[in-house]
Design an enzyme around this catalytic site. Structure first.
Site, mmCIF file in Angstrom:
data_model
loop_
_atom_site.group_PDB
_atom_site.id
_atom_site.type_symbol
_atom_site.label_atom_id
_atom_site.label_comp_id
_atom_site.label_asym_id
_atom_site.label_seq_id
_atom_site.Cartn_x
_atom_site.Cartn_y
_atom_site.Cartn_z
ATOM 1 N N SER A 156 108.317 5.782 8.242
ATOM 2 C CA SER A 156 106.995 6.335 7.904
ATOM 3 C C SER A 156 105.913 5.863 8.861
ATOM 4 O O SER A 156 105.913 4.709 9.317
ATOM 5 C CB SER A 156 106.642 5.867 6.481
ATOM 6 O OG SER A 156 105.269 6.048 6.245
ATOM 7 N N GLU A 170 103.182 5.012 7.986
ATOM 8 C CA GLU A 170 102.500 3.890 7.330
ATOM 9 C C GLU A 170 102.891 2.561 7.971
ATOM 10 O O GLU A 170 102.151 1.580 7.872
ATOM 11 C CB GLU A 170 102.829 3.862 5.839
ATOM 12 C CG GLU A 170 102.065 4.873 5.010
ATOM 13 C CD GLU A 170 100.549 4.635 5.018
ATOM 14 O OE1 GLU A 170 100.127 3.537 4.643
ATOM 15 O OE2 GLU A 170 99.804 5.536 5.416
ATOM 16 N N TYR A 173 104.609 -0.948 0.374
ATOM 17 C CA TYR A 173 105.445 0.199 0.750
ATOM 18 C C TYR A 173 105.753 0.155 2.246
ATOM 19 O O TYR A 173 106.906 0.283 2.668
ATOM 20 C CB TYR A 173 104.723 1.507 0.394
ATOM 21 C CG TYR A 173 105.346 2.731 1.020
ATOM 22 C CD1 TYR A 173 106.508 3.290 0.503
ATOM 23 C CD2 TYR A 173 104.774 3.331 2.146
ATOM 24 C CE1 TYR A 173 107.094 4.407 1.091
ATOM 25 C CE2 TYR A 173 105.349 4.448 2.741
ATOM 26 C CZ TYR A 173 106.503 4.985 2.208
ATOM 27 O OH TYR A 173 107.084 6.082 2.795
HETATM 28 O O1 F7E Z 1 96.883 9.091 0.737
HETATM 29 C C1 F7E Z 1 93.294 8.406 0.475
HETATM 30 C C2 F7E Z 1 94.262 7.244 0.482
HETATM 31 O O2 F7E Z 1 98.595 8.972 -1.076
HETATM 32 C C3 F7E Z 1 96.279 9.577 1.908
HETATM 33 C C4 F7E Z 1 103.253 9.099 1.551
HETATM 34 O O3 F7E Z 1 104.061 10.253 1.581
HETATM 35 O O4 F7E Z 1 102.368 9.572 3.719
HETATM 36 C C5 F7E Z 1 102.003 9.302 2.380
HETATM 37 O O5 F7E Z 1 101.199 8.133 2.285
HETATM 38 C C6 F7E Z 1 94.904 8.946 2.052
HETATM 39 C C7 F7E Z 1 94.906 7.420 1.853
HETATM 40 O O6 F7E Z 1 99.325 9.436 1.307
HETATM 41 C C8 F7E Z 1 92.806 9.308 -2.995
HETATM 42 O O7 F7E Z 1 93.575 6.011 0.293
HETATM 43 C C9 F7E Z 1 91.546 8.903 -1.274
HETATM 44 O O8 F7E Z 1 94.120 6.827 2.844
HETATM 45 O O9 F7E Z 1 98.186 11.186 0.061
HETATM 46 P P1 F7E Z 1 98.266 9.722 0.159
HETATM 47 P P2 F7E Z 1 99.611 8.158 2.241
HETATM 48 O O10 F7E Z 1 99.164 6.898 1.631
HETATM 49 O O11 F7E Z 1 99.074 8.485 3.604
HETATM 50 C C10 F7E Z 1 103.146 8.545 4.380
HETATM 51 C C11 F7E Z 1 103.559 9.061 5.724
HETATM 52 C C12 F7E Z 1 104.260 8.037 3.546
HETATM 53 O O12 F7E Z 1 105.270 7.589 4.078
HETATM 54 C C13 F7E Z 1 104.041 7.903 2.073
HETATM 55 O O13 F7E Z 1 105.265 7.835 1.382
HETATM 56 O O14 F7E Z 1 94.043 9.471 1.053
HETATM 57 N N1 F7E Z 1 92.839 8.790 -0.876
HETATM 58 N N2 F7E Z 1 91.501 9.232 -2.572
HETATM 59 C C14 F7E Z 1 93.641 9.038 -1.916
HETATM 60 N N3 F7E Z 1 94.986 9.047 -2.018
HETATM 61 C C15 F7E Z 1 95.521 9.363 -3.233
HETATM 62 N N4 F7E Z 1 96.876 9.406 -3.368
HETATM 63 N N5 F7E Z 1 94.703 9.625 -4.337
HETATM 64 C C16 F7E Z 1 93.352 9.611 -4.259
HETATM 65 O O15 F7E Z 1 92.653 9.860 -5.253
#
Ligand code: F7E
Length: 289
Positions: A72, A74, A95
């Site tokens: 990832s 990440e 993670y």
């Molecule tokens: O967050 C911000 C949050 O949870 C994206 C997974 O598939 O991609 C994914 O990880 C951004 C972050 O994805 C909310 O803080 C703001 O900066 O959609 P996300 P992620 O963390 O980028 C990678 C490649 C993976 O490997 C992972 O498994 O958005 N954000 N407000 C929020 N995020 C969430 N979930 N919810 C909110 O309310």
């Protein structure tokens, strides 16, 4: 269908022994970054050691099973963009730490035991099938539900982080391609385009002629203890070796997801996302629900 669990090595060994698969695509994980802060040990066990369990089962089976590890973006964490295969890892969540462990185990089994084991380091990949607690889907569902008068506001954490968002079906194709190469290797996969969460919000709301400022509120409960702020892929290696270039760019992705969620909410979609899918993926993916 065979039942198993990434925390159960005996079961995984049995499945691999009985099926003798030619290829394993290991996509299983506790994959939500925010959840990993609440469940760090479970995340390490499933998303980290789970990979070791599969690799070890393949090694012991003696079969020439090819292995794909869902690594990832990440893992890059605090490393500034653009990130490629040479960029250092600097993970900022349990993670991401678990994924770094899994990445190195995959590489070590390749080097040490000559397994055909590959890492696809995929940047965020989205679609109408994205889980509802990830930010893209949370936004597109909210847009549809606000239009359908089923939801009043959308509560998010920070709008600042930047991601490289692509279309998941195209990334699945590339996973397959990675395992069809002559030599096992690691590849970064992303569009190279960077957008903030705010960009996604603005694009999704303006697509349906809503002012996002009237609906989006901040809720601190969605803020992470540490954040990854700056991700964008340098995919030159995969472009050169596999000749992979994504068709779906940011604007199209937002429209595809909003259209699909409007349909799910019982509304007539705006249609530009559907139209894009019909044009570029005529036989397969335009029907995304
Ligand atoms: O967050 C911000 C949050 O949870 C994206 C997974 O598939 O991609 C994914 O990880 C951004 C972050 O994805 C909310 O803080 C703001 O900066 O959609 P996300 P992620 O963390 O980028 C990678 C490649 C993976 O490997 C992972 O498994 O958005 N954000 N407000 C929020 N995020 C969430 N979930 N919810 C909110 O309310």
């Amino acid at each position: 269908m065979h039942y198993g669990d990434l925390s159960d090595s005996e079961q995984i060994s049995n499945i691999l022994y009985n099926i003798m698969p030619q290829e394993v695509y290991h996509l299983g994980a506790q994959s939500h970054v925010m959840v990993s802060f609440s469940m760090p040990e479970y995340t390490a066990n499933v998303s980290g050691i789970g990979t070791a369990r599969i690799l070890e089962a393949i090694r012991r089976s003696g079969n020439h099973t090819k292995f794909y590890q869902a690594s990832s973006s990440e893992m890059f964490g605090r490393t500034p963009s653009p990130q490629n295969e040479e960029s250092p890892f600097s993970p900022t969540s349990p993670y991401a730490v678990a994924k770094v462990y899994a990445y190195w185990m995959t590489k070590n089994y390749r080097l040490g035991y000559n397994l055909f084991a590959c890492n696809g380091i995929l940047f965020n990949h989205e679609s109408p099938r994205r889980g509802e607690i990830f930010v893209t889907r949370k936004i597109t569902m909210a847009v549809a539900n606000i239009l359908a008068k089923k939801q009043q506001f959308l509560y998010l954490g920070t709008l600042e982080p930047k991601r490289d968002w692509g279309f998941a079906p195209e990334y699945v194709e590339v996973m397959y391609q990675i395992l069809q190469q002559e030599k096992a290797d690691d590849f970064v996969v992303g569009t190279g385009q960077q957008h903030s969460v705010l960009d996604f919000v603005e694009k999704a709301f303006s697509y349906v002629n809503l002012r996002w400022q009237d609906y989006v509120k901040c809720d601190e409960k969605y803020l992470r203890p540490t954040e990854t702020n700056d991700l964008a892929a340098d995919s030159s290696k995969i472009k050169k070796i596999i000749r992979w270039t994504p068709k779906v760019q940011f604007d199209d992705l937002v429209k595809i997801m909003v259209d699909a969620d409007m349909r799910k909410a019982g509304l007539q979609p705006i249609g530009e996302g559907d139209e894009f899918l019909r044009k570029h993926f005529p036989n397969r993916w335009w029907k995304t629900d």
